[in-house]
Design a protein around this motif. Structure first.
Motif, PDB file in Angstrom:
ATOM      1  N   CYS A  75      31.240 -34.598  42.783  1.00 27.33           N
ATOM      2  CA  CYS A  75      30.970 -36.698  42.645  1.00 27.33           C
ATOM      3  C   CYS A  75      29.373 -37.559  42.733  1.00 27.33           C
ATOM      4  O   CYS A  75      28.646 -36.689  44.131  1.00 27.33           O
ATOM      5  CB  CYS A  75      31.843 -37.422  43.709  1.00 27.33           C
ATOM      6  SG  CYS A  75      31.510 -38.896  44.259  1.00 27.33           S
ATOM      7  N   PRO A  76      28.413 -37.235  41.778  1.00 30.05           N
ATOM      8  CA  PRO A  76      27.463 -37.799  41.763  1.00 30.05           C
ATOM      9  C   PRO A  76      27.067 -39.024  42.875  1.00 30.05           C
ATOM     10  O   PRO A  76      26.215 -39.224  43.032  1.00 30.05           O
ATOM     11  CB  PRO A  76      26.863 -38.059  40.562  1.00 30.05           C
ATOM     12  CG  PRO A  76      28.491 -38.504  39.698  1.00 30.05           C
ATOM     13  CD  PRO A  76      29.045 -37.333  40.209  1.00 30.05           C
ATOM     14  N   GLU A  77      28.232 -39.400  42.743  1.00 37.75           N
ATOM     15  CA  GLU A  77      28.119 -40.520  43.698  1.00 37.75           C
ATOM     16  C   GLU A  77      28.459 -40.920  45.476  1.00 37.75           C
ATOM     17  O   GLU A  77      27.889 -41.968  46.268  1.00 37.75           O
ATOM     18  CB  GLU A  77      28.864 -41.832  43.400  1.00 37.75           C
ATOM     19  CG  GLU A  77      28.739 -41.940  41.814  1.00 37.75           C
ATOM     20  CD  GLU A  77      27.064 -42.879  41.375  1.00 37.75           C
ATOM     21  OE1 GLU A  77      26.075 -43.251  41.888  1.00 37.75           O
ATOM     22  OE2 GLU A  77      27.141 -42.061  40.262  1.00 37.75           O
ATOM     23  N   ALA A  79      31.545 -40.324  46.221  1.00 33.85           N
ATOM     24  CA  ALA A  79      32.019 -41.347  46.669  1.00 33.85           C
ATOM     25  C   ALA A  79      33.913 -40.571  47.543  1.00 33.85           C
ATOM     26  O   ALA A  79      34.453 -41.014  47.812  1.00 33.85           O
ATOM     27  CB  ALA A  79      32.706 -41.889  45.579  1.00 33.85           C
ATOM     28  N   ILE A  80      33.730 -39.216  47.326  1.00 33.06           N
ATOM     29  CA  ILE A  80      34.689 -38.545  47.932  1.00 33.06           C
ATOM     30  C   ILE A  80      34.031 -37.594  49.319  1.00 33.06           C
ATOM     31  O   ILE A  80      32.899 -37.275  49.205  1.00 33.06           O
ATOM     32  CB  ILE A  80      35.052 -37.569  46.660  1.00 33.06           C
ATOM     33  CG1 ILE A  80      36.245 -38.490  46.198  1.00 33.06           C
ATOM     34  CG2 ILE A  80      35.696 -37.291  47.850  1.00 33.06           C
ATOM     35  CD1 ILE A  80      36.144 -36.801  44.607  1.00 33.06           C
ATOM     36  N   PHE A  89      37.910 -41.435  50.230  1.00 31.20           N
ATOM     37  CA  PHE A  89      37.621 -41.585  48.779  1.00 31.20           C
ATOM     38  C   PHE A  89      36.853 -43.460  49.518  1.00 31.20           C
ATOM     39  O   PHE A  89      37.430 -43.674  49.718  1.00 31.20           O
ATOM     40  CB  PHE A  89      38.089 -41.629  47.761  1.00 31.20           C
ATOM     41  CG  PHE A  89      38.117 -42.421  46.704  1.00 31.20           C
ATOM     42  CD1 PHE A  89      37.259 -42.005  45.634  1.00 31.20           C
ATOM     43  CD2 PHE A  89      38.614 -44.155  46.582  1.00 31.20           C
ATOM     44  CE1 PHE A  89      36.520 -42.872  44.896  1.00 31.20           C
ATOM     45  CE2 PHE A  89      38.689 -44.476  45.027  1.00 31.20           C
ATOM     46  CZ  PHE A  89      37.444 -43.766  44.634  1.00 31.20           C
ATOM     47  N   CYS A  94      32.538 -45.489  43.593  1.00 33.49           N
ATOM     48  CA  CYS A  94      33.186 -44.937  41.900  1.00 33.49           C
ATOM     49  C   CYS A  94      33.006 -45.293  40.974  1.00 33.49           C
ATOM     50  O   CYS A  94      32.439 -46.564  40.939  1.00 33.49           O
ATOM     51  CB  CYS A  94      34.358 -44.683  42.644  1.00 33.49           C
ATOM     52  SG  CYS A  94      35.502 -44.021  41.263  1.00 33.49           S
ATOM     53  N   SER A  95      32.061 -44.515  40.279  1.00 32.97           N
ATOM     54  CA  SER A  95      31.254 -45.257  38.576  1.00 32.97           C
ATOM     55  C   SER A  95      32.451 -44.923  37.937  1.00 32.97           C
ATOM     56  O   SER A  95      32.430 -45.653  36.857  1.00 32.97           O
ATOM     57  CB  SER A  95      30.739 -44.495  38.667  1.00 32.97           C
ATOM     58  OG  SER A  95      30.532 -43.221  38.514  1.00 32.97           O
ATOM     59  N   GLY A  96      33.557 -44.765  37.936  1.00 35.08           N
ATOM     60  CA  GLY A  96      34.429 -43.921  36.951  1.00 35.08           C
ATOM     61  C   GLY A  96      34.534 -43.009  36.609  1.00 35.08           C
ATOM     62  O   GLY A  96      34.898 -43.267  35.322  1.00 35.08           O
ATOM     63  N   CYS A  97      33.373 -42.092  36.539  1.00 28.35           N
ATOM     64  CA  CYS A  97      32.861 -40.931  35.781  1.00 28.35           C
ATOM     65  C   CYS A  97      33.374 -39.934  35.146  1.00 28.35           C
ATOM     66  O   CYS A  97      33.892 -38.998  34.363  1.00 28.35           O
ATOM     67  CB  CYS A  97      31.377 -40.574  35.996  1.00 28.35           C
ATOM     68  SG  CYS A  97      31.912 -39.036  37.372  1.00 28.35           S
ATOM     69  N   ARG A  98      35.185 -39.653  36.639  1.00 28.33           N
ATOM     70  CA  ARG A  98      36.027 -38.352  36.092  1.00 28.33           C
ATOM     71  C   ARG A  98      35.478 -37.596  36.590  1.00 28.33           C
ATOM     72  O   ARG A  98      36.157 -36.626  35.526  1.00 28.33           O
ATOM     73  CB  ARG A  98      36.829 -38.761  34.774  1.00 28.33           C
ATOM     74  CG  ARG A  98      37.779 -40.038  34.630  1.00 28.33           C
ATOM     75  CD  ARG A  98      38.521 -40.207  33.635  1.00 28.33           C
ATOM     76  NE  ARG A  98      38.785 -41.480  33.947  1.00 28.33           N
ATOM     77  CZ  ARG A  98      39.986 -41.863  33.951  1.00 28.33           C
ATOM     78  NH1 ARG A  98      40.923 -41.236  34.003  1.00 28.33           N
ATOM     79  NH2 ARG A  98      40.603 -42.890  33.761  1.00 28.33           N
ATOM     80  N   LEU A  99      34.691 -37.079  37.084  1.00 28.34           N
ATOM     81  CA  LEU A  99      33.571 -35.539  36.979  1.00 28.34           C
ATOM     82  C   LEU A  99      35.014 -34.795  38.051  1.00 28.34           C
ATOM     83  O   LEU A  99      34.927 -33.211  38.443  1.00 28.34           O
ATOM     84  CB  LEU A  99      32.730 -35.506  37.574  1.00 28.34           C
ATOM     85  CG  LEU A  99      31.475 -35.758  37.131  1.00 28.34           C
ATOM     86  CD1 LEU A  99      29.936 -36.120  36.960  1.00 28.34           C
ATOM     87  CD2 LEU A  99      31.401 -34.882  35.387  1.00 28.34           C
ATOM     88  N   CYS A 100      35.421 -35.400  39.170  1.00 24.44           N
ATOM     89  CA  CYS A 100      35.996 -34.899  40.084  1.00 24.44           C
ATOM     90  C   CYS A 100      37.248 -34.711  39.391  1.00 24.44           C
ATOM     91  O   CYS A 100      37.854 -33.692  39.786  1.00 24.44           O
ATOM     92  CB  CYS A 100      36.119 -36.237  41.129  1.00 24.44           C
ATOM     93  SG  CYS A 100      37.173 -37.224  40.519  1.00 24.44           S
TER      94      CYS A 100
END
Ligand code: SF4
Ligand code: SF4
Length: 310
Positions: A75-77, A79-80, A89, A94-100
């Motif tokens: 998670c780049p932000e 948020a986790i 969380f 969260c930016s909603g990027c879905r990388l997680c």
């Protein structure tokens, strides 16, 4: 000064939790139901808790999670995080990027929703036009409270009108009167929740404004009673009280309502609360049709159409 209704631009993006195709309980016929995120209320029995805050919701399935913490690193932000070994969380980051989601090899994470324009949603909904035409269905706007995103909702409803689609809106009624007034000519069916008659109880339990809800409902019943389906979600410990339910049905009859839907309390959303790390605060046992039949019979006896269930 009176606030003016926005025109309804269709390039605005809002968070849409889900598009449900072939829905049969959200208005007449076969429908596509659009669940918008964000709601002014926080009903503890909400069937769509992921839509309440208007921020991204990340479902975490603790039964699948092996605690590898790949998601935290992905998670780049930031948020986790794992606090004392427990997944946490922060939706505000969260930016909603879905990388997680992609980093989790155990399919334990599921980000809910994404931002969409009204035009994009209409294009998708239009794919089922044939089903709407053969069944008398169309497009339903739900949530959350869909009219809380008034600019987006009005753009969607105008677009649906322009494309000749039947429209329904599921609403708490807890929105500014001008929003209801602006939506009214664009809506074929209002599915309008009346949860309680006592303003203080409604405010304490749900955060809702009972005066506003009743005033907006009275306005619609005056203007277009044939379009309005009032729904009473019957909730144990909140409004499952014979005296109150009869008073609510009497209030509706006096306000000009033609029909009422009594919705039995269910617990189908309990798993969503678990995946959001939230306590499910409502009773464990659902109601069934028999619990509501005396009120259904009462509504019929005073000349209203009545139905148990959506
Ligand atoms: S990547 Fe998946 S399995 Fe690993 S800690 Fe995160 S949620 Fe759990
Ligand atoms: S969607 Fe992106 S920002 Fe949000 S929690 Fe997952 S990795 Fe982080």
């Amino acid at each position: 000064m009176e606030e003016k209704a926005p025109a309804g631009r269709d390039d605005v993006r809002v968070r849409v939790a889900n598009l449900e195709r072939f829905a049969t309980h959200d208005g007449p016929g076969i429908r596509t139901t659009v669940f918008l995120e964000g709601c002014p209320l926080h009903c503890p029995w909400c069937a769509n808790p992921e839509t309440q805050s208007g921020l991204p919701a990340l479902f975490h399935d603790a039964e699948r999670c092996v605690g590898c913490r790949e998601c935290e690193g992905a998670c780049p932000e930031h948020a986790i995080a794992f606090v004392g070994g427990t997944f946490s969380f922060d939706p505000a980051r969260c930016s909603g990027c879905r990388l997680c989601e992609r980093s989790c090899l155990h399919e334990a994470l599921e980000l809910q929703g994404r931002t969409r324009t009204a035009g994009d949603v209409l294009d998708e909904a239009e794919r089922d036009r044939d089903y709407y035409e053969t069944s008398g269905g169309g497009l339903t706007l739900s949530g959350g409270e869909p009219l809380a995103n008034s600019e987006w909702a009005l753009a969607l409803l105008k677009g649906a009108r322009a494309r000749g689609l039947d429209t329904a809106v599921e609403t708490t009624g807890n929105v500014a009167a001008w929003t209801i007034e602006a939506a009214e000519p664009l809506v074929d069916h209002f599915l309008y929740d009346l949860k309680h008659l006592d303003d203080e109880t409604l405010r304490r339990v749900t955060g809702g404004d009972g005066r506003l809800v009743k005033a907006n409902l009275a306005l619609l019943l005056q203007r277009c009673p044939e379009k309005v389906n009032v729904r009473i979600p019957v909730i144990p410990g909140f409004n499952h009280d014979p005296e109150l339910l009869v008073a609510m049905i009497d209030w509706l009859k006096a306000a000009g309502a033609l029909r009422v839907n009594l919705l039995p309390y269910h617990t189908l959303a309990r798993d969503k609360y678990r995946k959001m790390g939230r306590e499910y605060e409502c009773p464990p046992d659902p109601l069934d049709d028999r619990d509501l039949s005396p009120f259904h019979e009462y509504a019929l006896s005073i000349g209203m159409e009545s139905k148990i269930g959506a």
